[in-house]
Design an enzyme around this catalytic site. Structure first.
Site, short mmCIF file in Angstrom:
data_model
loop_
_atom_site.label_atom_id
_atom_site.label_comp_id
_atom_site.label_asym_id
_atom_site.label_seq_id
_atom_site.Cartn_x
_atom_site.Cartn_y
_atom_site.Cartn_z
CG ASP A 193 3.28 -1.39 14.01
OD1 ASP A 193 3.28 -2.56 13.58
OD2 ASP A 193 3.27 -1.14 15.22
CG HIS A 515 0.97 -2.29 5.76
ND1 HIS A 515 0.22 -1.22 5.35
CD2 HIS A 515 1.03 -2.19 7.11
CE1 HIS A 515 -0.17 -0.51 6.39
NE2 HIS A 515 0.31 -1.09 7.47
CG ASP A 560 3.16 -6.81 -4.44
OD1 ASP A 560 3.38 -6.31 -3.31
OD2 ASP A 560 4.04 -6.91 -5.31
CD GLU A 569 1.41 -4.98 9.32
OE1 GLU A 569 0.20 -5.17 9.36
OE2 GLU A 569 2.03 -4.27 10.14
#
Ligand SMILES: [Zn+2]
Length: 587
Positions: A193, A515, A560, A569
């Site tokens: 993020d 991620h 994965d 992530e």
């Protein structure tokens, strides 16, 4: 890495929204996962796909029954080594039965592969004196890719890996105790993020500064090809400064540091410059608004920076020392202001109910830098209750930084160290490392993870055990510690149940679907390079892991898959530990 509740609430909106799905689904169709746990264990010959230092032990593992193996040169398939496999050993964590192929006797520099009659051939790997320098380059340069508030371009080496300047506008959130605009540009995106979090920056930045402080001679010649390259300062310090400058700006006039700067919720899987959610300084919601853990972490990092940057930029070093002192004073005045997400905020919390270990680390670093008695006294008064933390290195190391404080005190080598504190810390650190070495030797995959360690960020914990072993070696040189650290690195780079390299674009079979928003939202066929996956996580806090078959052994609970934020992530804290491990085993 963050708590699962925040992630669950964050990720779900991305999957529900049509735009998110439109990007998400074709990626998976175009690039099917190389290793999806339950479907395939991947190739049965498991080795470090990067390679082995010429003078180190070299072991591959074979997970179907066989008797002999050969090592062949990759260019002309000439056999350069023949051997017999060991008896099989059952790995309880994966339930694999593995036989070891030991080719330590091969020391000739080159590129090779293993062939096992009746099984097949392995990925290529290298033997050489500088075998990990390229991986270090990619792993450290990955931080440049995480830069916020500026344009980033990994070209010409990776031509389409770039983003425009992002998150240029910010403001005080009501919980911060202030109002109005504060752009506060800079820092690293924390993980998959685009948030920026002081506590996780604390452990990541401190770990990288230590990597330079301890292994700078290994890193001097490696240019990272970042905008500052060639300015006379080593590039690892140039890159760390990008984040430190932002951390310093998170400090309020009274010395305290706000906990984080994020939007109110996570954005979709879009490129950072497309994220126009306001970037807000978020506080605790009531006086004094800043948090003790964030402030003490800043004190520790800035205290390290004050000594590490001294030869390169005296003014910056002095600014860091002033910030560290002010943060220390604030944390003394407010020793236990904890942080919880205020109402309406669902980004990572990095909550921690006890900031005593952060203060211990800050005291140790401030004493190490200044030699002042007040910091030494605090450490001596408090260290004993943290010695146990060295015996089990918590995967969530951003929350448990007592080992950093204890190691800092032991490594300081100051004449004014308290003799009994120093002796106790050294003894505990070396005993813990010795047990880690023994556990690594007993483990059929030669990793340090114990039963129950396959949790969120388990790959970070693998690297963290490597860090523990290299620090023990620094305290009391012992080849077995370095070899066990290398064993942990071999696991991350392919010698694991999936035969997968958990660093993007490194090795012949790296993982493909982190991620990580820039990887998922961009149009490149492969993810951004040099990023470490979180790794197997038996606690299964995301829907992808939840859908894996019940009863999978813990080491196989991994997918994965971009949607598996709990196992796939990327994150700056374990990325920093990977860099530390690589820096420490390079020659
Ligand atoms: Zn940004």
């Amino acid at each position: 890495m963050r708590d699962s509740s925040a992630e669950s609430s964050s990720y779900a909106p991305c999957r529900r929204r049509a735009t998110g799905m439109a990007r998400f689904v074709p990626l998976l169709i175009l690039l099917p996962a190389l290793a999806c746990g339950q479907k395939s264990d991947g190739p049965s010959i498991k080795l470090d796909q990067v390679g082995y230092p010429a003078d180190a032990p070299k072991v591959a593992l074979v997970s179907v029954p066989a008797r002999t193996f050969q090592v062949k040169r990759s260019g002309d398939s000439v056999v350069v080594f023949k051997g017999t496999l060991s008896a099989g050993a059952t790995d309880l964590n994966s339930r694999d039965v593995v036989q070891a192929a030991d080719f330590s006797g091969l020391r000739t520099v080159g590129t090779y592969y293993l062939e096992v009659p009746g099984v097949g051939r392995s990925s290529n790997f290298s033997i050489g004196p500088d075998v990990f320098s390229r991986t270090y380059y990619l792993a450290m340069r990955a931080f440049y890719g995480q830069r916020c508030g500026t344009s980033v371009d990994l070209g010409p080496e990776f031509p389409e890996y770039k983003h425009a300047a992002c998150h240029l506008e910010g403001s005080f959130h009501a919980s911060s105790g202030k109002q109005g605009r504060l752009d506060n540009v800079g820092g690293w995106h924390d993980a998959g993020d685009y948030g920026r979090y002081m506590v996780n920056s604390g452990i990541a930045t401190g770990t990288l500064l230590w990597a330079f402080e301890m292994f700078g001679s290994n890193l001097k010649g490696i240019k990272l090809n970042i905008p500052e390259t060639g300015n006379g300062t080593p590039d690892i310090l140039n890159e760390v400064r990008w984040n430190l400058e932002w951390m310093l700006k998170m400090q309020d006039d009274d010395g305290g540091a706000w906990h984080k700067q994020t939007s109110e919720h996570f954005c979709d899987f879009i490129m950072p410059e497309e994220d126009h959610l306001p970037s807000e300084l978020i506080g605790t919601g009531k006086p004094p608004y800043k948090s003790t853990c964030a402030t003490a972490d800043l004190a520790a990092d800035a205290a390290i920076a004050a000594r590490v940057y001294q030869p390169f930029d005296k003014d910056f070093a002095a600014r860091n020392l002033r910030a560290a002192r002010a943060a220390w004073v604030w944390a003394e005045r407010y020793p236990d202001v904890t942080f919880k997400n205020p109402p309406g905020i669902s980004t990572g919390e990095y909550g921690d109910s006890d900031c005593g270990d952060e203060r211990l680390w800050a005291a140790a670093e401030l004493w190490r830098t200044t030699g002042e008695a007040q910091y030494n006294r605090f450490f001596v008064d408090h260290y004993a209750s943290y010695l146990a933390s060295l015996r089990a290195l918590d995967a969530e190391t951003w929350r448990v930084v007592a080992p950093m404080g204890l190691w800092a005190y032991a490594m300081a080598a100051r004449p004014d160290a308290d003799p009994s504190a120093l002796a106790a810390v050294r003894k505990a650190a070396l005993e813990a490392a010795r047990k880690t070495v023994e556990r690594t030797r007993r483990n059929p995959y030669h990793i340090s993870l114990g039963e129950g360690d396959f949790r969120w960020g388990s790959n970070g914990l693998v690297a963290n055990y490597g860090m523990e072993l290299l620090i023990a070696n620094a305290l009391s040189p012992d080849r077995s510690s370095v070899e066990a650290a290398l064993d942990n690195l071999h696991y991350l780079l392919g010698r694991n149940t999936f035969s997968i390299s958990w660093v993007t674009q490194v090795g012949q079979h790296p993982f493909r679907h982190p991620h990580h928003r820039p990887s998922g939202a961009g149009h490149n066929p492969a993810p951004w390079p040099g990023l470490l996956s979180g790794g197997p996580n038996a606690d299964r806090q995301d829907p992808v892991l939840g859908a894996l078959p019940a009863g999978l052994p813990p080491a196989k609970v991994y997918s994965d898959d971009q949607g598996s934020y709990a196992s796939n992530e990327i994150c700056i804290n374990w990325q920093a530990m990977l860099v530390f491990l690589l820096a420490g085993v390079m020659q």
